[in-house]
Design a protein around this motif. Structure first.
Motif, PDB file in Angstrom:
ATOM      1  N   ASP A   1       6.490   8.004 -20.441  1.00  0.00           N
ATOM      2  CA  ASP A   1       5.063   8.395 -20.272  1.00  0.00           C
ATOM      3  C   ASP A   1       4.370   7.160 -19.498  1.00  0.00           C
ATOM      4  N   ARG A   2       4.946   6.090 -19.159  1.00  0.00           N
ATOM      5  CA  ARG A   2       4.413   5.108 -18.251  1.00  0.00           C
ATOM      6  C   ARG A   2       5.379   4.326 -17.607  1.00  0.00           C
ATOM      7  N   ILE A   3       4.961   4.035 -16.229  1.00  0.00           N
ATOM      8  CA  ILE A   3       5.726   3.251 -15.358  1.00  0.00           C
ATOM      9  C   ILE A   3       4.926   2.004 -14.977  1.00  0.00           C
ATOM     10  N   TRP A   4       5.682   0.551 -14.787  1.00  0.00           N
ATOM     11  CA  TRP A   4       5.117  -0.336 -14.068  1.00  0.00           C
ATOM     12  C   TRP A   4       5.812  -0.871 -12.849  1.00  0.00           C
ATOM     13  N   ILE A   5       5.356  -1.137 -11.856  1.00  0.00           N
ATOM     14  CA  ILE A   5       5.997  -1.597 -10.536  1.00  0.00           C
ATOM     15  C   ILE A   5       5.336  -3.009 -10.305  1.00  0.00           C
ATOM     16  N   ASP A   6       6.328  -3.962 -10.080  1.00  0.00           N
ATOM     17  CA  ASP A   6       5.803  -5.507  -9.603  1.00  0.00           C
ATOM     18  C   ASP A   6       6.618  -5.731  -8.445  1.00  0.00           C
ATOM     19  N   LEU A   7       5.634  -5.986  -7.283  1.00  0.00           N
ATOM     20  CA  LEU A   7       6.365  -6.552  -5.963  1.00  0.00           C
ATOM     21  C   LEU A   7       5.723  -7.967  -5.733  1.00  0.00           C
ATOM     22  N   HIS A   8       6.630  -8.945  -5.682  1.00  0.00           N
ATOM     23  CA  HIS A   8       6.308 -10.138  -5.024  1.00  0.00           C
ATOM     24  C   HIS A   8       7.310 -10.828  -4.217  1.00  0.00           C
TER      25      HIS A   8
ATOM     26  N   ARG B   1      11.120  -9.505  -4.213  1.00  0.00           N
ATOM     27  CA  ARG B   1      11.488  -8.953  -5.704  1.00  0.00           C
ATOM     28  C   ARG B   1      10.668  -7.911  -6.046  1.00  0.00           C
ATOM     29  N   ILE B   2      11.605  -6.693  -6.441  1.00  0.00           N
ATOM     30  CA  ILE B   2      10.762  -5.693  -6.917  1.00  0.00           C
ATOM     31  C   ILE B   2      11.210  -5.370  -8.219  1.00  0.00           C
ATOM     32  N   GLY B   3      10.341  -5.118  -9.199  1.00  0.00           N
ATOM     33  CA  GLY B   3      10.647  -4.730 -10.339  1.00  0.00           C
ATOM     34  C   GLY B   3      10.125  -3.433 -10.801  1.00  0.00           C
ATOM     35  N   VAL B   4      10.818  -2.329 -11.511  1.00  0.00           N
ATOM     36  CA  VAL B   4      10.609  -1.240 -11.865  1.00  0.00           C
ATOM     37  C   VAL B   4      10.626  -0.924 -13.369  1.00  0.00           C
ATOM     38  N   THR B   5       9.888  -0.815 -14.156  1.00  0.00           N
ATOM     39  CA  THR B   5      10.044  -0.525 -15.498  1.00  0.00           C
ATOM     40  C   THR B   5       9.397   0.665 -16.079  1.00  0.00           C
ATOM     41  N   ASP B   6      10.076   1.331 -17.102  1.00  0.00           N
ATOM     42  CA  ASP B   6       9.709   2.332 -17.735  1.00  0.00           C
ATOM     43  C   ASP B   6       9.815   2.624 -19.211  1.00  0.00           C
TER      44      ASP B   6
ATOM     45  N   GLU C   1      13.683   6.298  -4.735  1.00  0.00           N
ATOM     46  CA  GLU C   1      14.678   6.744  -5.573  1.00  0.00           C
ATOM     47  C   GLU C   1      14.788   6.217  -6.972  1.00  0.00           C
ATOM     48  N   VAL C   2      14.186   4.891  -7.438  1.00  0.00           N
ATOM     49  CA  VAL C   2      14.174   4.543  -8.673  1.00  0.00           C
ATOM     50  C   VAL C   2      13.097   5.113  -9.318  1.00  0.00           C
ATOM     51  N   LEU C   3      11.953   5.429  -8.872  1.00  0.00           N
ATOM     52  CA  LEU C   3      10.871   6.181  -9.516  1.00  0.00           C
ATOM     53  C   LEU C   3      11.239   7.744  -9.733  1.00  0.00           C
ATOM     54  N   THR C   4      11.829   8.508  -8.730  1.00  0.00           N
ATOM     55  CA  THR C   4      12.431   9.676  -8.848  1.00  0.00           C
ATOM     56  C   THR C   4      13.345   9.810 -10.226  1.00  0.00           C
TER      57      THR C   4
ATOM     58  N   ASP D   1       1.039  -1.191   0.069  1.00  0.00           N
ATOM     59  CA  ASP D   1      -0.097  -0.006  -0.027  1.00  0.00           C
ATOM     60  C   ASP D   1       0.854   1.319   0.023  1.00  0.00           C
ATOM     61  N   ALA D   2       1.895   1.193   0.611  1.00  0.00           N
ATOM     62  CA  ALA D   2       2.912   2.287   0.807  1.00  0.00           C
ATOM     63  C   ALA D   2       3.254   2.637  -0.725  1.00  0.00           C
ATOM     64  N   VAL D   3       3.760   1.678  -1.379  1.00  0.00           N
ATOM     65  CA  VAL D   3       4.475   1.736  -2.787  1.00  0.00           C
ATOM     66  C   VAL D   3       3.090   2.298  -3.775  1.00  0.00           C
ATOM     67  N   ARG D   4       1.774   1.835  -3.736  1.00  0.00           N
ATOM     68  CA  ARG D   4       0.639   2.332  -4.310  1.00  0.00           C
ATOM     69  C   ARG D   4       0.389   3.790  -3.905  1.00  0.00           C
ATOM     70  N   ALA D   5       0.648   3.981  -2.626  1.00  0.00           N
ATOM     71  CA  ALA D   5       0.427   5.725  -2.375  1.00  0.00           C
ATOM     72  C   ALA D   5       1.729   6.341  -3.011  1.00  0.00           C
ATOM     73  N   LEU D   6       2.802   5.872  -2.938  1.00  0.00           N
ATOM     74  CA  LEU D   6       3.651   6.567  -3.591  1.00  0.00           C
ATOM     75  C   LEU D   6       3.429   6.705  -5.270  1.00  0.00           C
ATOM     76  N   ALA D   7       3.009   5.711  -6.026  1.00  0.00           N
ATOM     77  CA  ALA D   7       2.677   5.828  -7.203  1.00  0.00           C
ATOM     78  C   ALA D   7       1.665   6.978  -7.773  1.00  0.00           C
ATOM     79  N   LEU D   8       0.642   7.101  -6.620  1.00  0.00           N
ATOM     80  CA  LEU D   8      -0.440   7.827  -6.796  1.00  0.00           C
ATOM     81  C   LEU D   8      -0.004   9.330  -7.010  1.00  0.00           C
ATOM     82  N   ARG D   9       1.137   9.580  -6.317  1.00  0.00           N
ATOM     83  CA  ARG D   9       1.713  10.948  -6.134  1.00  0.00           C
ATOM     84  C   ARG D   9       2.585  11.333  -7.561  1.00  0.00           C
ATOM     85  N   LEU D  10       2.854  10.217  -8.337  1.00  0.00           N
ATOM     86  CA  LEU D  10       3.801  10.766  -9.623  1.00  0.00           C
ATOM     87  C   LEU D  10       3.116  11.228 -10.524  1.00  0.00           C
TER      88      LEU D  10
END
Length: 423
Positions: free
Chosen positions: A355-362, A369-374, A343-346, A306-315
């Motif tokens: 113009d699009r970013i994907w985050i995967d946490l599992h 494992r966390i993947g951040v793709t743009d 930091e990676v999102l920043t 939920d913290a990462v979701r909240a972070l994504a909403l502010r981007l």
């Protein structure tokens, strides 16, 4: 396994010896073809890396070798109580083939696997077979004395059992006597099988040099963590001094002035009172921002997902978040993962032009494992002093790793892995 039974027999020893012989024979039948096949495929695949074919095949081949080595680790523990730790570095998931190939070839544990295959097809095969021979060969001598001597003696030139040339019943009895003498060595079979697995441990286990290097890396990451914590404390002190503290001091002075003007100039006092109220609102907002920078409340209350979701909403960039976590990690791990993602999102927002970013946490196999793709322009690299280098240091404190795949033209894929358990 070596104590007498209540009736004076050697039942447990016999059963243990026979079981060691069967296991040794099974290992010998698997060891030689398995080691030869694994080493040959690995050698050919790595040799084909320069022309591109090996880039596709090497991760699959080395993963198979790893699975074969892990299977032998299980046998060593279950059959002889020999513990062989598995110390492979995490392989970046979702990274391109060349990145996975390079990461696996750099892993010291993978190089140990290849050396072990060479040892396993020679000394390993010999020790496994010897455990079976110590039991089966004496039994062969007894079988020759009992009934095999007739068909064997009919062979051209007879049959040799050890140094005994079996041609008739008398020589067969001599072969039986030799078998009985050799049977005294049969109880050594379990020890020989244990020696086989200890040889495996000696080759597959981490050496002193690697352990020393591991200690050095951990020492550096811990030092970086201490330095980072000290810098963070100085930042908090500076933000408090220049922000909320300054506003509170100014508000106190305004309240003193208001008290003096309350009877003389009510209008002026009313204006200063409004300023003081606004100062209190600003000070509270700065304190909230400061607390959020130390440890976001949503992270403490609702967890990393939920913290990462909240972070994504502010981007300012549309961001999709996929979370598959069956529980919560320890608070320090969650905090490290959250600020690493931040930091990676920043970096992605500032530098990628995406113009699009994907985050995967599992969480799988004891690994977060966390993947951040743009879909930006690519070209991201880990350099000294960069944000990604800071992320790498932050993850290193928890034995985590960072992998970046960012070819020119994009896309950029950042993979982070932290070993941890979920509650």
């Amino acid at each position: 396994m070596t104590t007498k039974t209540g009736n004076g027999g050697w039942g447990p020893r016999v059963r243990g010896t026979g079981l060691a012989a069967v296991r040794g024979l099974a290992l010998a039948l698997v060891t030689l073809p398995g080691a030869v096949l694994g080493f040959t495929l690995s050698l050919v695949s790595v040799a084909l890396v320069p022309i591109g074919i090996g880039v596709l095949t090497t991760p699959w081949v080395l993963t198979g070798v790893r699975a074969y080595a892990d299977w032998r680790r299980v046998l060593a523990a279950e059959w002889c109580g020999v513990r062989i730790p598995s110390t492979y570095r995490p392989t970046p998931k979702g990274a391109r083939s060349w990145a996975r190939t390079w990461a696996m070839l750099r892993d010291p544990a993978v190089r140990r696997d290849l050396r072990w295959l060479l040892v396993d097809m020679t000394a390993g095969f010999t020790t496994a077979l010897l455990a079976a021979v110590l039991v089966l060969y004496p039994l062969e001598g007894l079988a020759v004395a009992a009934w095999l001597w007739r068909p064997l003696s009919e062979l051209g030139g007879g049959y040799w059992y050890g140094f005994v040339h079996v041609t008739d019943q008398s020589s067969a009895l001599l072969a039986g006597a030799l078998g009985i003498a050799l049977l005294a060595l049969a109880p050594l079979a379990p020890r020989v099988l244990t020696a086989h697995f200890r040889l495996t441990r000696a080759v597959l286990g981490a050496g002193q040099g690697e352990l020393a290097e591991r200690v050095r890396v951990l020492t550096e990451t811990r030092r970086d963590a201490v330095d980072t914590s000290a810098a963070e404390l100085r930042r908090i002190e500076r933000d408090l001094h220049d922000g909320a503290q300054a506003r509170l001091v100014a508000m106190g002075m305004d309240l003193g002035t208001i008290e003096a003007l309350l009877d003389k100039d009510p209008a002026r006092a009313k204006l200063l009172l409004a300023q003081a109220r606004q100062s209190s609102v600003d000070a509270l907002a700065e304190l909230r921002d400061l607390v959020h920078g130390i440890h976001p409340p949503v992270l403490a209350e609702r967890g990393l997902g939920d913290a990462v979701r909240a972070l994504a909403l502010r981007l300012p960039v549309p961001t999709e978040v996929a979370v598959d976590l069956g529980g919560r990690a320890d608070a320090p791990v969650e905090s490290a993962a959250y600020f690493a993602v931040s930091e990676v999102l920043t970096n992605a927002v500032k530098h990628s032009g995406a113009d699009r970013i994907w985050i995967d946490l599992h969480h799988t196999d004891g690994m977060l494992r966390i993947g951040v793709t743009d879909n930006g322009r690519g070209g991201a690299v880990i350099t000294a002093g960069s944000g990604l280098a800071g992320v790498e240091r932050r993850l290193g404190t928890f034995d985590g790793v960072l992998a970046v795949s960012s070819p020119a033209g994009g896309p950029t894929m950042v993979t982070m892995e932290i070993p941890c358990a979920l509650s």
